[in-house]
Design an enzyme around this catalytic site. Structure first.
Site, short mmCIF file in Angstrom:
data_model
loop_
_atom_site.label_atom_id
_atom_site.label_comp_id
_atom_site.label_asym_id
_atom_site.label_seq_id
_atom_site.Cartn_x
_atom_site.Cartn_y
_atom_site.Cartn_z
N CYS A 32 35.49 43.54 46.33
CA CYS A 32 34.24 43.53 45.56
C CYS A 32 33.50 44.86 45.63
O CYS A 32 32.97 45.34 44.64
CB CYS A 32 33.30 42.43 46.08
SG CYS A 32 34.03 40.80 46.26
N ASP A 33 33.44 45.45 46.82
CA ASP A 33 32.48 46.52 47.08
C ASP A 33 33.06 47.91 47.34
O ASP A 33 32.30 48.86 47.54
CB ASP A 33 31.60 46.13 48.28
CG ASP A 33 30.80 44.87 48.01
OD1 ASP A 33 30.54 44.57 46.83
OD2 ASP A 33 30.43 44.18 48.98
N CYS A 77 33.71 41.88 51.65
CA CYS A 77 34.67 41.85 50.55
C CYS A 77 34.97 43.27 50.07
O CYS A 77 34.21 43.84 49.28
CB CYS A 77 34.13 41.00 49.40
SG CYS A 77 35.27 40.88 48.00
#
Length: 322
Positions: free
Chosen positions: A153-154, A150
């Site tokens: 997300c990261d 992701c």
């Protein structure tokens, strides 16, 4: 709610085989737990089924920085634990068992489990999706420690670092562009001579000075001790190996929805994701789909929770009109 059940496994005697539930929730990730919280507040008689472990994919995420309310971020495990505690507080009845089959007879759903057939007027499917894993022996070792599925997300964790993106479709190139806002260098590794992404995405990537390409290569090994330090890749024709010095590997080679349970019951898109409307209704009246299993444009914890809140509210309306 008359009784507050433990969040841990509910024994057979706590599952009322004779009762007709208002709602059966299938899946114990953020979407399923949110649906449970809202169902409890609507005073619905419901049960939640989870076949493996509470939490879903987010439970194995090392750190979450884009869920509101946690300005310093929070680990995926801790976030899930808070979801669980809140569901527990509102009396969620969780049964750790697999739902093997769903049937609908007239207006009633029958869910086949190891305890027998459970009857419910409605069903919320919250079974999620699974990314196609990076096909290297070190995947499990480095997942959440440099291997990510992701970019949204990261990406921020790789500021001023070098990362690789595996894949050549829209998602992979979109991830590469997202990562280029943080990383110093992004290397796209793709098994074919040409990318499969739409032309506008390709043009944006090719013109981005931070993004480079290793075409006709596949990942062979992820290198490192406690965290990712490199990626060994193999040419698909010559079998030549080379090593890329990277700090992270982002995988975007596909995602598989956990929708087998409803194949033949509801309409799915060409990738197997459940088609819903804005009310989370599927093509089968009384069956709703929420979170990553549905054909949503964004798969994040916050969107899964939003889906679930909508679905639970719609279930409440549906039950009142029976």
């Amino acid at each position: 709610m008359d009784e507050f059940f433990s969040i841990h496994e509910v024994k057979k005697e706590k599952l009322d085989i004779e009762e007709i539930y208002d709602l059966a929730i299938i899946g114990g990730g953020p979407a399923g737990l949110t649906a449970a919280i809202y169902a409890a507040r609507f005073r619905l008689k419901f049960v939640l089924f989870e076949k493996v472990a509470i939490g879903g994919q987010i439970a194995v995420s090392e750190w979450v920085e884009n869920y509101p309310g946690f300005p310093e971020g929070i680990s995926g495990a801790d976030l899930v634990n808070l979801f669980k505690k809140q569901a527990e507080r509102f009396g969620t009845n969780i049964v750790l068992t697999d739902v093997r089959k769903i049937e609908k007879v007239d207006d009633l759903f029958y869910l086949e489990t190891e305890y027998g057939k459970i009857r419910s007027w409605t069903v919320i499917l919250a079974t999620g999706a699974e990314p196609v894993k990076l096909p290297v022996p070190e995947e499990e070792k480095f997942r959440g420690r440099g291997i990510s599925y992701c970019a949204t997300c990261d990406a921020a964790f790789f500021k001023n670092k070098t990362v690789a993106v595996i894949g050549g479709g829209d998602t992979a190139i979109h991830d590469a562009l997202t990562l280029s806002k943080f990383a110093d260098k992004v290397i796209v590794v793709h098994r074919r001579k040409e990318l499969r992404a739409t032309k506008i995405l390709q043009e944006a990537a090719f013109s981005n000075p931070k993004i480079s390409f290793e075409l006709e290569y596949i990942p062979a090994h992820v290198l490192g001790d406690k965290k990712v330090e490199g990626l060994e890749i193999e040419h698909v024709i010559t079998k030549e190996h080379k090593t890329l010095k990277v700090d992270g590997v982002f995988v975007a080679i596909g995602e598989k929805p956990n929708s087998d349970l409803v194949k033949g019951l509801v309409n799915l898109d060409d990738r197997g994701f459940v088609i819903t409307n804005m009310k989370m209704e599927t093509s089968l009246t009384g069956l709703y789909a929420v979170g990553d299993v549905r054909n949503t444009p964004l798969r994040q914890v916050i969107t899964a929770c939003g889906d679930a809140a909508i679905a639970a509210a719609e279930v409440d309306k549906y039950i009142k009109n029976l």
